[in-house]
Design an enzyme around this catalytic site. Sequence first.
Site, mmCIF file in Angstrom:
data_model
loop_
_atom_site.group_PDB
_atom_site.id
_atom_site.type_symbol
_atom_site.label_atom_id
_atom_site.label_comp_id
_atom_site.label_asym_id
_atom_site.label_seq_id
_atom_site.Cartn_x
_atom_site.Cartn_y
_atom_site.Cartn_z
ATOM 1 N N CYS A 140 -3.342 -81.179 92.359
ATOM 2 C CA CYS A 140 -3.677 -80.408 93.224
ATOM 3 C C CYS A 140 -4.168 -80.721 95.164
ATOM 4 O O CYS A 140 -3.966 -81.087 95.694
ATOM 5 C CB CYS A 140 -6.290 -81.135 93.358
ATOM 6 S SG CYS A 140 -7.105 -80.803 94.223
ATOM 7 N N CYS A 143 -6.550 -81.372 97.087
ATOM 8 C CA CYS A 143 -6.922 -82.516 97.574
ATOM 9 C C CYS A 143 -6.084 -83.131 98.326
ATOM 10 O O CYS A 143 -6.064 -84.107 99.180
ATOM 11 C CB CYS A 143 -6.768 -83.569 96.284
ATOM 12 S SG CYS A 143 -8.172 -82.560 94.816
ATOM 13 N N ASP A 144 -4.577 -83.223 97.642
ATOM 14 C CA ASP A 144 -3.534 -83.429 98.785
ATOM 15 C C ASP A 144 -2.619 -82.985 99.375
ATOM 16 O O ASP A 144 -1.752 -84.363 99.866
ATOM 17 C CB ASP A 144 -2.839 -83.967 97.508
ATOM 18 C CG ASP A 144 -3.253 -85.305 96.236
ATOM 19 O OD1 ASP A 144 -4.337 -86.086 96.606
ATOM 20 O OD2 ASP A 144 -3.896 -84.924 95.192
#
Length: 326
Positions: A140, A143-144
């Site tokens: 992701c 997300c990261d």
Amino acid sequence: MSESIEKVKCLIIGSGPAGYTAAIYASRANMFPVLYQGEEPGGQLTTTNDVENFPGYPDGITGPEMMIELRKQAERFGTDVRDGWITKVDFSGDIHKVWVQDTKEIHCESVIISTGASAMYLGLPSEQKYLKLGGGVSACAVCDGFFYRNQEVVIVGAGDSACEEAHYLSKLCKKVTMLVRRDEFRASQIMQARVKNTKNIEIIYNTNTQEVLGDGQVVTGVKAKNNITGEVIEIPATGFFVAIGHKPNTDIFKDYLDLDPTGYIINVPGTSKTNVDGVFVSGDAADNVYRQAVTAAGTGCMAALDAERYLASIDSSFEVNTATNY
């Protein structure tokens, strides 16, 4: 049956932000929810070291810590959180039947599905090693990606999602190397053009990942092999992103619920309702677009409210408590 049949007003299948949020709302509405956590208690976020984009955590929080807090909040209001997972369902009649690990049978007035979707990985031992260590493997970018600012990363994939994530990473990272297995993308032309026209994205075609390199703690590079020439190269990188798709955890529902061609549950637009009365869906089991913790939590709220109104419609003695809807 080795155990007697249990009757439940609201059963929540799966945990994670969607399941636990549904449980918080359902328990506050006196629906006495029972939640089975599934094979991966807490869902995908339990594999995420740092969560910095969920509202309410100015200093960030780890995925496992967030799931522990959400579970405690659900239990505070009376949710019966249980270990175990649902292996079979029967939604063909007026009674919604489910089986826990093929033994315990439960009859439910309402069901909220929060089984999520699992990211697909290449399956390389080195990939799985650094994924478990939290040392630089992710599925992701949204997300990261923040943790790789001004660094060099590698992303694997050839579809629209891969192109979208590569473009997102290009805004944060010094360089993004995109590995494409074939000699062409599977993505739409507009998405292909987007990555091809981004200066700090390098695309390498006809290439498979052989190994994720690291120092035993974090990723330091990627070894890849050209499928035509056999040439092996090593690409320096601190992050390795996999964007080859997700598989929704919905197989046990396929005989009763409408699914799209890739297995995501189809909900009535603007609601959490499925094609079966009294069965609702939340989180990534129905979301192939956003796949974020905060959107999953939002649909968990929707599912609980929809279930509450459904129960009121079939039971004149059950009242919707509007005070719980905030």
